[in-house]
Design a protein around this motif. Structure first.
Motif, PDB file in Angstrom:
ATOM      1  N   GLU A  86      29.446  22.767 -22.701  1.00 51.17           N
ATOM      2  CA  GLU A  86      30.744  22.471 -22.098  1.00 51.17           C
ATOM      3  C   GLU A  86      30.612  21.974 -20.665  1.00 51.17           C
ATOM      4  N   ASP A  87      29.438  22.095 -20.071  1.00 52.73           N
ATOM      5  CA  ASP A  87      29.215  21.642 -18.697  1.00 52.73           C
ATOM      6  C   ASP A  87      28.536  20.282 -18.617  1.00 52.73           C
ATOM      7  N   TRP A 109      30.436  12.781 -22.721  1.00 51.88           N
ATOM      8  CA  TRP A 109      30.948  13.627 -23.793  1.00 51.88           C
ATOM      9  C   TRP A 109      30.484  15.052 -23.529  1.00 51.88           C
ATOM     10  N   PHE A 110      31.412  15.977 -23.383  1.00 50.93           N
ATOM     11  CA  PHE A 110      30.994  17.349 -23.126  1.00 50.93           C
ATOM     12  C   PHE A 110      31.413  18.255 -24.276  1.00 50.93           C
ATOM     13  N   GLY A 123      25.124  21.008 -16.688  1.00 47.38           N
ATOM     14  CA  GLY A 123      25.412  21.837 -15.532  1.00 47.38           C
ATOM     15  C   GLY A 123      24.230  22.514 -14.874  1.00 47.38           C
ATOM     16  N   VAL A 124      23.011  22.141 -15.245  1.00 47.19           N
ATOM     17  CA  VAL A 124      21.831  22.798 -14.675  1.00 47.19           C
ATOM     18  C   VAL A 124      21.408  22.082 -13.396  1.00 47.19           C
ATOM     19  N   GLY A 125      21.250  22.875 -12.315  1.00 49.64           N
ATOM     20  CA  GLY A 125      20.872  22.251 -11.052  1.00 49.64           C
ATOM     21  C   GLY A 125      19.960  23.089 -10.187  1.00 49.64           C
ATOM     22  N   PRO A 180      29.099  18.952 -13.803  1.00 54.72           N
ATOM     23  CA  PRO A 180      29.258  19.984 -12.780  1.00 54.72           C
ATOM     24  C   PRO A 180      28.020  20.205 -11.918  1.00 54.72           C
ATOM     25  N   ALA A 181      26.878  19.700 -12.346  1.00 60.52           N
ATOM     26  CA  ALA A 181      25.668  19.822 -11.525  1.00 60.52           C
ATOM     27  C   ALA A 181      25.777  19.032 -10.229  1.00 60.52           C
TER      28      ALA A 181
END
Length: 304
Positions: A146-147, A151-152, A176-178, A282-283
């Protein structure tokens, strides 16, 4: 693929066709926007690399013939969301998120992937779990959470890892991984690799324009925009907010329309940073400075 280490898989999957993609040796630099056919010419001649295969490629003989000729080690297979001539709806997008709809119902896709799987490992993009008699064709799964940018998905990374664990195949989790801690947590939860796009889009080696990189570096997750049917973007100009939305999706959006309208704006944003939109997730909250690919990889893997 099944016996390789995390790091080997980590590097191999990034070579398989993410956009933006990480490619440590620079054969295809992060953030470069190319069509599938251009990508094929650049990297399919080297057996250590992979190609991205999705949407209408199966009906394009030149693309399929090129893949068969070069026999790439990895194929990043993106199942289509819906038929090429139908208006996309929330129901169609949700069903397409299960991935195997296309394999189960399209004989051309099934026949083509069956042939390609004889020489290449198929990495299949999925948003939701699905059962299929054709699962044996798939060597690994790319799980869009979802992050994710673009396309999420519908679930968290950890939920997806639990859902797919029974398949006993390598899992690349995306979205979303950062940070190094997040990479470590994903690997500890069962991921064989972690997919990261946004941070690599703003590396020194990235071919995004300076202006486009600055847009990402100064953006935060609250600046991202879902412009219809779970597509997450970063607008470069204010007009992008109104050029497409839920009403447009319901009335006009077939895949052909999507590509005709959005791809020129995407290319404009990448090349000039003066208009259109970029795909970012979101990352962006962790994208605060421009690093080299090597520096970023070292930072992200320091706790592995």
């Amino acid at each position: 693929m099944h016996g390789c280490s995390n790091i080997e898989f980590y590097e191999a999957v990034y070579r398989s066709g993410c956009v933006p993609m990480m490619c440590v040796d620079g054969a295809l630099r992060p953030g470069r926007f190319v069509t599938n056919l251009e990508r094929m010419a650049q990297i399919a001649t080297d057996g250590e690399y992979g190609v991205m295969l999705h949407q209408n490629d199966f009906a394009t003989p030149s693309v399929i013939d090129s893949i068969k000729k070069h026999q790439p080690k990895y194929i990043n297979y993106w199942p289509r969301v819906g038929k090429t001539n139908e208006i996309w709806t929330k129901e169609i997008v949700y069903n397409g998120a299960r991935g195997f709809q296309e394999l189960n119902n399209d004989s051309l896709v099934l026949q083509t992937l069956t042939e390609l799987a004889q020489h290449s490992s198929i990495i299949m993009r999925m948003f939701l779990d699905d059962h299929s008699q054709h699962d044996q064709l798939i060597s690994a799964y790319e799980l869009k959470s979802e992050d994710s940018a673009g396309w999420f998905g519908y679930k968290t990374k950890h939920e997806l890892l639990k859902d797919f664990a029974y398949k006993n195949k390598p899992m690349l989790v995306v979205g979303g991984v950062g940070t190094a801690q997040q990479v470590k947590e994903a690997l500890s939860a069962g991921a064989s690799a972690v997919g990261i796009g946004t941070l690599f889009a703003v590396t020194h080696e990235s071919e995004l324009s300076v202006q486009a990189k600055q847009k990402i570096l100064h953006a935060r997750s609250q600046d991202l925009y879902d412009w219809g049917l779970r597509q997450r973007i970063l607008n470069v100009d204010e007009t992008a907010n109104s050029y497409i939305g839920e009403d447009t999706w319901q009335n006009n959006t077939t895949p052909q329309y999507l590509y005709q309208v959005t791809l020129p704006r995407y290319r404009q944003a990448l090349e000039t940073g003066q208009g259109g939109h970029l795909y970012a997730g979101p990352a962006v909250d962790y994208a605060t400075q421009e690093l080299s690919v090597q520096q970023l990889v070292e930072h992200l893997t320091q706790e592995i």
